[in-house]
Motif scaffolding. Structure first.
Motif, PDB file in Angstrom:
ATOM      1  N   PRO A  55       0.791  -1.237   0.000  1.00 51.49           N
ATOM      2  CA  PRO A  55       0.000   0.000   0.000  1.00 51.49           C
ATOM      3  C   PRO A  55       0.822   1.286   0.000  1.00 51.49           C
ATOM      4  O   PRO A  55       0.265   2.362  -0.219  1.00 51.49           O
ATOM      5  N   MET A  56       2.129   1.221   0.217  1.00 55.22           N
ATOM      6  CA  MET A  56       2.946   2.432   0.274  1.00 55.22           C
ATOM      7  C   MET A  56       2.986   3.144  -1.078  1.00 55.22           C
ATOM      8  O   MET A  56       3.062   2.506  -2.132  1.00 55.22           O
ATOM      9  N   LEU A  57       2.953   4.472  -1.036  1.00 51.00           N
ATOM     10  CA  LEU A  57       2.892   5.291  -2.241  1.00 51.00           C
ATOM     11  C   LEU A  57       4.014   4.956  -3.218  1.00 51.00           C
ATOM     12  O   LEU A  57       3.791   4.855  -4.432  1.00 51.00           O
ATOM     13  N   ARG A  58       5.220   4.780  -2.722  1.00 49.94           N
ATOM     14  CA  ARG A  58       6.356   4.519  -3.609  1.00 49.94           C
ATOM     15  C   ARG A  58       6.197   3.205  -4.373  1.00 49.94           C
ATOM     16  O   ARG A  58       6.664   3.091  -5.517  1.00 49.94           O
ATOM     17  N   CYS A  59       5.530   2.238  -3.758  1.00 52.25           N
ATOM     18  CA  CYS A  59       5.254   0.979  -4.456  1.00 52.25           C
ATOM     19  C   CYS A  59       4.113   1.139  -5.445  1.00 52.25           C
ATOM     20  O   CYS A  59       4.160   0.610  -6.571  1.00 52.25           O
ATOM     21  N   GLN A  60       3.081   1.846  -5.032  1.00 51.60           N
ATOM     22  CA  GLN A  60       1.955   2.086  -5.929  1.00 51.60           C
ATOM     23  C   GLN A  60       2.415   2.828  -7.191  1.00 51.60           C
ATOM     24  O   GLN A  60       2.016   2.480  -8.308  1.00 51.60           O
ATOM     25  N   GLN A  61       3.288   3.822  -7.013  1.00 50.96           N
ATOM     26  CA  GLN A  61       3.778   4.580  -8.164  1.00 50.96           C
ATOM     27  C   GLN A  61       4.703   3.740  -9.041  1.00 50.96           C
ATOM     28  O   GLN A  61       4.788   3.969 -10.250  1.00 50.96           O
ATOM     29  N   THR A  62       5.380   2.770  -8.454  1.00 55.30           N
ATOM     30  CA  THR A  62       6.200   1.857  -9.242  1.00 55.30           C
ATOM     31  C   THR A  62       5.321   0.913 -10.056  1.00 55.30           C
ATOM     32  O   THR A  62       5.626   0.591 -11.215  1.00 55.30           O
ATOM     33  N   GLY A  63       4.234   0.472  -9.463  1.00 57.34           N
ATOM     34  CA  GLY A  63       3.356  -0.484 -10.129  1.00 57.34           C
ATOM     35  C   GLY A  63       2.443   0.112 -11.178  1.00 57.34           C
ATOM     36  O   GLY A  63       2.028  -0.595 -12.114  1.00 57.34           O
ATOM     37  N   GLU A  64       2.110   1.397 -11.060  1.00 61.13           N
ATOM     38  CA  GLU A  64       1.126   1.987 -11.971  1.00 61.13           C
ATOM     39  C   GLU A  64       1.534   1.906 -13.443  1.00 61.13           C
ATOM     40  O   GLU A  64       0.712   1.518 -14.291  1.00 61.13           O
ATOM     41  N   PRO A  65       2.775   2.254 -13.818  1.00 67.30           N
ATOM     42  CA  PRO A  65       3.135   2.108 -15.243  1.00 67.30           C
ATOM     43  C   PRO A  65       3.106   0.655 -15.714  1.00 67.30           C
ATOM     44  O   PRO A  65       2.796   0.388 -16.878  1.00 67.30           O
ATOM     45  N   ILE A  66       3.432  -0.269 -14.814  1.00 63.83           N
ATOM     46  CA  ILE A  66       3.359  -1.684 -15.174  1.00 63.83           C
ATOM     47  C   ILE A  66       1.910  -2.068 -15.487  1.00 63.83           C
ATOM     48  O   ILE A  66       1.622  -2.717 -16.487  1.00 63.83           O
ATOM     49  N   ALA A  67       1.002  -1.626 -14.606  1.00 65.77           N
ATOM     50  CA  ALA A  67      -0.423  -1.924 -14.803  1.00 65.77           C
ATOM     51  C   ALA A  67      -0.919  -1.395 -16.136  1.00 65.77           C
ATOM     52  O   ALA A  67      -1.632  -2.094 -16.877  1.00 65.77           O
ATOM     53  N   THR A  68      -0.536  -0.173 -16.460  1.00 71.36           N
ATOM     54  CA  THR A  68      -0.959   0.435 -17.714  1.00 71.36           C
ATOM     55  C   THR A  68      -0.423  -0.342 -18.912  1.00 71.36           C
ATOM     56  O   THR A  68      -1.138  -0.614 -19.881  1.00 71.36           O
ATOM     57  N   THR A  69       0.840  -0.734 -18.828  1.00 71.84           N
ATOM     58  CA  THR A  69       1.487  -1.409 -19.950  1.00 71.84           C
ATOM     59  C   THR A  69       0.938  -2.810 -20.186  1.00 71.84           C
ATOM     60  O   THR A  69       0.716  -3.217 -21.335  1.00 71.84           O
ATOM     61  N   ILE A  70       0.698  -3.548 -19.098  1.00 77.11           N
ATOM     62  CA  ILE A  70       0.234  -4.936 -19.272  1.00 77.11           C
ATOM     63  C   ILE A  70      -1.281  -5.042 -19.347  1.00 77.11           C
ATOM     64  O   ILE A  70      -1.827  -6.119 -19.585  1.00 77.11           O
ATOM     65  N   GLY A  71      -1.977  -3.916 -19.106  1.00 82.31           N
ATOM     66  CA  GLY A  71      -3.432  -3.918 -19.205  1.00 82.31           C
ATOM     67  C   GLY A  71      -4.113  -4.672 -18.079  1.00 82.31           C
ATOM     68  O   GLY A  71      -5.168  -5.289 -18.291  1.00 82.31           O
ATOM     69  N   ARG A  72      -3.532  -4.619 -16.892  1.00 81.25           N
ATOM     70  CA  ARG A  72      -4.108  -5.283 -15.721  1.00 81.25           C
ATOM     71  C   ARG A  72      -4.327  -4.267 -14.612  1.00 81.25           C
ATOM     72  O   ARG A  72      -3.558  -3.313 -14.461  1.00 81.25           O
ATOM     73  N   SER A  73      -5.356  -4.493 -13.807  1.00 78.70           N
ATOM     74  CA  SER A  73      -5.532  -3.660 -12.627  1.00 78.70           C
ATOM     75  C   SER A  73      -4.515  -4.091 -11.574  1.00 78.70           C
ATOM     76  O   SER A  73      -4.031  -5.226 -11.587  1.00 78.70           O
ATOM     77  N   MET A  74      -4.184  -3.189 -10.669  1.00 79.65           N
ATOM     78  CA  MET A  74      -3.214  -3.475  -9.630  1.00 79.65           C
ATOM     79  C   MET A  74      -3.920  -3.653  -8.289  1.00 79.65           C
ATOM     80  O   MET A  74      -4.629  -2.771  -7.829  1.00 79.65           O
TER      81      MET A  74
END
Length: 201
Positions: A55-74
């Motif tokens: 849940p930490m912001l730094r992890c969420q911000q790391t995961g967001e571009p991955i989610a967008t690229t792979i087309g999956r929700s995080m």
């Protein structure tokens, strides 16, 4: 068998200076955002079926571009959260170095704990409960975005290594540690892999 990619969050301005712990206002800096973009490109063609984050912001911000690229929700999974640093949260490493309890903690992670915080064993217990559950899922590979001590706890559990040896492992910001899991066990495929920078997602 289930492939799991453990990702440490990207770099932020407090890395190496302040024990951020569960501070909720620690964003990635520009270098960290570039690392997140490189991670997204790294996972673009790996057929990721599930993405989850601390849940930490730094992890969420790391995961967001991955989610967008792979087309999956995080998903957000509490078991991936950073170790609770208790009274040491937000303290500089310079100040912590003056506290004998800090040296005790780093020398004997199997026994010592943080004042009013978590023990390393507690971290390992909660995250391995998650890993054991994921090992039952033989679907597409998954990405878990978390923190250095959490990744170390998983690796050391799979290697049956003592927690006191935590400092023999390095888990860099934006690194990828690859696991293959099966019910009752697993193996380390790659440890602390650096993702090439400068590739657009």
């Amino acid at each position: 068998m289930t492939r799991v990619y453990l990702v440490r969050h990207g770099v932020h301005d407090l890395v190496g200076k302040v024990l951020a712990g569960r501070m909720d206002d620690v964003p990635l800096n520009e270098a960290g955002r570039q690392q997140a973009s490189a991670l997204a490109a790294f996972f673009a063609d790996r057929h990721i079926g599930r993405l989850a984050s601390s849940p930490m912001l730094r992890c969420q911000q790391t995961g967001e571009p991955i989610a967008t690229t792979i087309g999956r929700s995080m998903e957000t999974i509490e078991a991936l959260n950073e170790i609770d640093c208790g009274d040491w949260t937000g303290q500089t490493f310079t100040d912590l170095d003056k506290d004998p309890r800090w040296h005790d903690w780093n020398a004997e992670r199997s026994r010592a704990g943080m004042p009013n915080g978590e023990t390393m064993l507690a971290v390992q217990t909660r995250v391995m409960t998650l890993i054991d559950t994921l090992a039952m899922d033989d679907s597409a590979p998954m990405v878990l975005v978390s923190h250095s001590d959490v990744v170390k706890a998983i690796v050391m559990a799979l290697l049956t290594a003592p927690l006191d040896h935590h400092d023999r492992l390095t888990i860099d910001p934006a690194s990828v540690t690859t696991l293959d899991l099966w019910p009752g066990g697993g193996k380390i495929v790659r440890l602390n892999e650096a993702v090439p920078q400068g590739v657009a997602a």
